[in-house]
Motif scaffolding. Structure first.
Motif, PDB file in Angstrom:
ATOM      1  N   THR A   1      32.231  32.427  22.184  1.00  0.00           N
ATOM      2  CA  THR A   1      31.179  31.497  21.967  1.00  0.00           C
ATOM      3  C   THR A   1      31.472  29.938  22.131  1.00  0.00           C
ATOM      4  N   ALA A   2      32.715  29.706  22.403  1.00  0.00           N
ATOM      5  CA  ALA A   2      33.079  28.379  22.697  1.00  0.00           C
ATOM      6  C   ALA A   2      33.213  27.948  24.207  1.00  0.00           C
ATOM      7  N   GLN A   3      32.718  28.800  24.972  1.00  0.00           N
ATOM      8  CA  GLN A   3      33.124  28.722  26.384  1.00  0.00           C
ATOM      9  C   GLN A   3      31.865  27.693  26.595  1.00  0.00           C
ATOM     10  N   THR A   4      32.151  27.446  27.808  1.00  0.00           N
ATOM     11  CA  THR A   4      31.099  26.417  28.558  1.00  0.00           C
ATOM     12  C   THR A   4      30.175  27.158  29.683  1.00  0.00           C
ATOM     13  N   VAL A   5      28.924  26.820  29.768  1.00  0.00           N
ATOM     14  CA  VAL A   5      28.133  27.343  30.438  1.00  0.00           C
ATOM     15  C   VAL A   5      28.609  27.270  31.923  1.00  0.00           C
ATOM     16  N   VAL A   6      28.529  28.215  32.915  1.00  0.00           N
ATOM     17  CA  VAL A   6      28.843  27.716  34.258  1.00  0.00           C
ATOM     18  C   VAL A   6      27.570  27.348  34.935  1.00  0.00           C
ATOM     19  N   VAL A   7      27.742  25.988  35.541  1.00  0.00           N
ATOM     20  CA  VAL A   7      26.611  25.400  36.309  1.00  0.00           C
ATOM     21  C   VAL A   7      27.138  25.144  37.871  1.00  0.00           C
ATOM     22  N   THR A   8      26.435  25.574  38.637  1.00  0.00           N
ATOM     23  CA  THR A   8      26.770  25.566  40.098  1.00  0.00           C
ATOM     24  C   THR A   8      26.580  23.954  40.674  1.00  0.00           C
ATOM     25  N   PRO A   9      27.380  23.685  41.474  1.00  0.00           N
ATOM     26  CA  PRO A   9      26.947  22.263  42.060  1.00  0.00           C
ATOM     27  C   PRO A   9      25.602  22.138  42.516  1.00  0.00           C
ATOM     28  N   GLU A  10      24.914  22.820  42.983  1.00  0.00           N
ATOM     29  CA  GLU A  10      23.363  22.806  43.123  1.00  0.00           C
ATOM     30  C   GLU A  10      22.890  22.754  42.078  1.00  0.00           C
ATOM     31  N   GLN A  11      22.986  23.573  40.929  1.00  0.00           N
ATOM     32  CA  GLN A  11      22.392  23.460  39.567  1.00  0.00           C
ATOM     33  C   GLN A  11      22.483  21.974  38.998  1.00  0.00           C
ATOM     34  N   GLU A  12      23.759  21.472  39.280  1.00  0.00           N
ATOM     35  CA  GLU A  12      23.901  20.229  38.698  1.00  0.00           C
ATOM     36  C   GLU A  12      23.134  18.900  39.437  1.00  0.00           C
TER      37      GLU A  12
ATOM     38  N   GLY B   1      26.700   7.741  29.930  1.00  0.00           N
ATOM     39  CA  GLY B   1      26.490   8.042  31.469  1.00  0.00           C
ATOM     40  C   GLY B   1      26.786   9.450  31.663  1.00  0.00           C
ATOM     41  N   ARG B   2      26.948  10.389  31.061  1.00  0.00           N
ATOM     42  CA  ARG B   2      27.359  11.917  31.224  1.00  0.00           C
ATOM     43  C   ARG B   2      26.065  12.738  30.783  1.00  0.00           C
ATOM     44  N   THR B   3      25.495  13.612  31.450  1.00  0.00           N
ATOM     45  CA  THR B   3      24.420  14.402  31.063  1.00  0.00           C
ATOM     46  C   THR B   3      24.942  15.644  30.319  1.00  0.00           C
ATOM     47  N   VAL B   4      24.564  15.796  29.215  1.00  0.00           N
ATOM     48  CA  VAL B   4      25.048  16.707  28.236  1.00  0.00           C
ATOM     49  C   VAL B   4      24.041  17.863  27.868  1.00  0.00           C
ATOM     50  N   LEU B   5      24.404  19.129  28.367  1.00  0.00           N
ATOM     51  CA  LEU B   5      23.655  20.112  28.027  1.00  0.00           C
ATOM     52  C   LEU B   5      23.881  20.999  26.623  1.00  0.00           C
ATOM     53  N   ILE B   6      22.622  21.217  26.171  1.00  0.00           N
ATOM     54  CA  ILE B   6      22.770  21.535  24.743  1.00  0.00           C
ATOM     55  C   ILE B   6      21.968  23.043  24.429  1.00  0.00           C
TER      56      ILE B   6
ATOM     57  N   THR C   1      21.480  26.484  18.807  1.00  0.00           N
ATOM     58  CA  THR C   1      22.805  26.133  18.005  1.00  0.00           C
ATOM     59  C   THR C   1      23.171  24.737  17.896  1.00  0.00           C
ATOM     60  N   ARG C   2      22.373  23.652  18.745  1.00  0.00           N
ATOM     61  CA  ARG C   2      22.591  22.308  18.983  1.00  0.00           C
ATOM     62  C   ARG C   2      23.940  22.126  19.404  1.00  0.00           C
ATOM     63  N   LYS C   3      24.798  23.313  20.001  1.00  0.00           N
ATOM     64  CA  LYS C   3      26.019  22.815  20.475  1.00  0.00           C
ATOM     65  C   LYS C   3      26.022  22.391  22.093  1.00  0.00           C
ATOM     66  N   VAL C   4      26.890  21.618  22.187  1.00  0.00           N
ATOM     67  CA  VAL C   4      27.010  21.081  23.631  1.00  0.00           C
ATOM     68  C   VAL C   4      27.658  22.280  24.453  1.00  0.00           C
ATOM     69  N   VAL C   5      26.985  22.596  25.521  1.00  0.00           N
ATOM     70  CA  VAL C   5      27.284  23.865  26.502  1.00  0.00           C
ATOM     71  C   VAL C   5      27.891  23.460  27.804  1.00  0.00           C
ATOM     72  N   HIS C   6      27.627  22.196  28.167  1.00  0.00           N
ATOM     73  CA  HIS C   6      27.998  21.840  29.433  1.00  0.00           C
ATOM     74  C   HIS C   6      27.942  20.229  29.485  1.00  0.00           C
ATOM     75  N   ILE C   7      28.939  19.734  30.083  1.00  0.00           N
ATOM     76  CA  ILE C   7      28.871  18.139  30.468  1.00  0.00           C
ATOM     77  C   ILE C   7      28.959  17.936  31.917  1.00  0.00           C
ATOM     78  N   ILE C   8      27.888  17.274  32.342  1.00  0.00           N
ATOM     79  CA  ILE C   8      28.058  16.893  33.921  1.00  0.00           C
ATOM     80  C   ILE C   8      28.518  15.351  33.847  1.00  0.00           C
ATOM     81  N   GLU C   9      29.494  15.291  34.455  1.00  0.00           N
ATOM     82  CA  GLU C   9      30.223  13.863  34.682  1.00  0.00           C
ATOM     83  C   GLU C   9      29.353  13.132  35.571  1.00  0.00           C
ATOM     84  N   ARG C  10      29.463  11.643  35.478  1.00  0.00           N
ATOM     85  CA  ARG C  10      28.544  10.983  36.140  1.00  0.00           C
ATOM     86  C   ARG C  10      28.612  11.165  37.643  1.00  0.00           C
TER      87      ARG C  10
END
Length: 102
Positions: free
Chosen positions: A20-31, A84-89, A93-102
């Motif tokens: 449950t603590a793992q990040t969501v996998v987001v491909t470069p294209e999806q980012e 400046g970072r996009t945070v996916l929630i 659960t309102r938990k951060v699942v992925h952070i897209i760096e600048r």
């Protein structure tokens, strides 16, 4: 036999917690798609001084995240832009699942 059951249950629960603590996998294209959407629909919030932006962190109630468009990612997530970072929630659960760096 009881000792083995206890160990097995402990290992199972530990594995579940890690999953449950793992990040969501987001491909470069999806980012790229997410960045483009967020660029035209920004939801910028100021990070409270006591909030550490990491995957698994609970987003404070004062944040009012936006909804990503249906075609952006296979799963519906909310988002905010912090420092400046996009945070996916995860909206459930309102938990951060992925952070897209600048």
């Amino acid at each position: 036999m009881t000792f083995r059951s206890t160990i097995a249950a402990t290992i199972f629960l530990a594995g579940t917690a890690l999953a449950t603590a793992q990040t969501v996998v987001v491909t470069p294209e999806q980012e790229i798609a997410v960045r483009e959407y967020v660029k035209t629909n920004p939801v910028v919030v100021d990070r409270p001084s006591n909030f550490e932006l990491i995957v698994g962190a609970l987003i404070p109630d004062i944040f009012k995240p936006g909804e990503l468009a249906e075609n952006t990612l296979p799963t519906r997530y909310q988002y905010v832009v912090i420092d400046g970072r996009t945070v996916l929630i995860d909206p459930q659960t309102r938990k951060v699942v992925h952070i897209i760096e600048r």
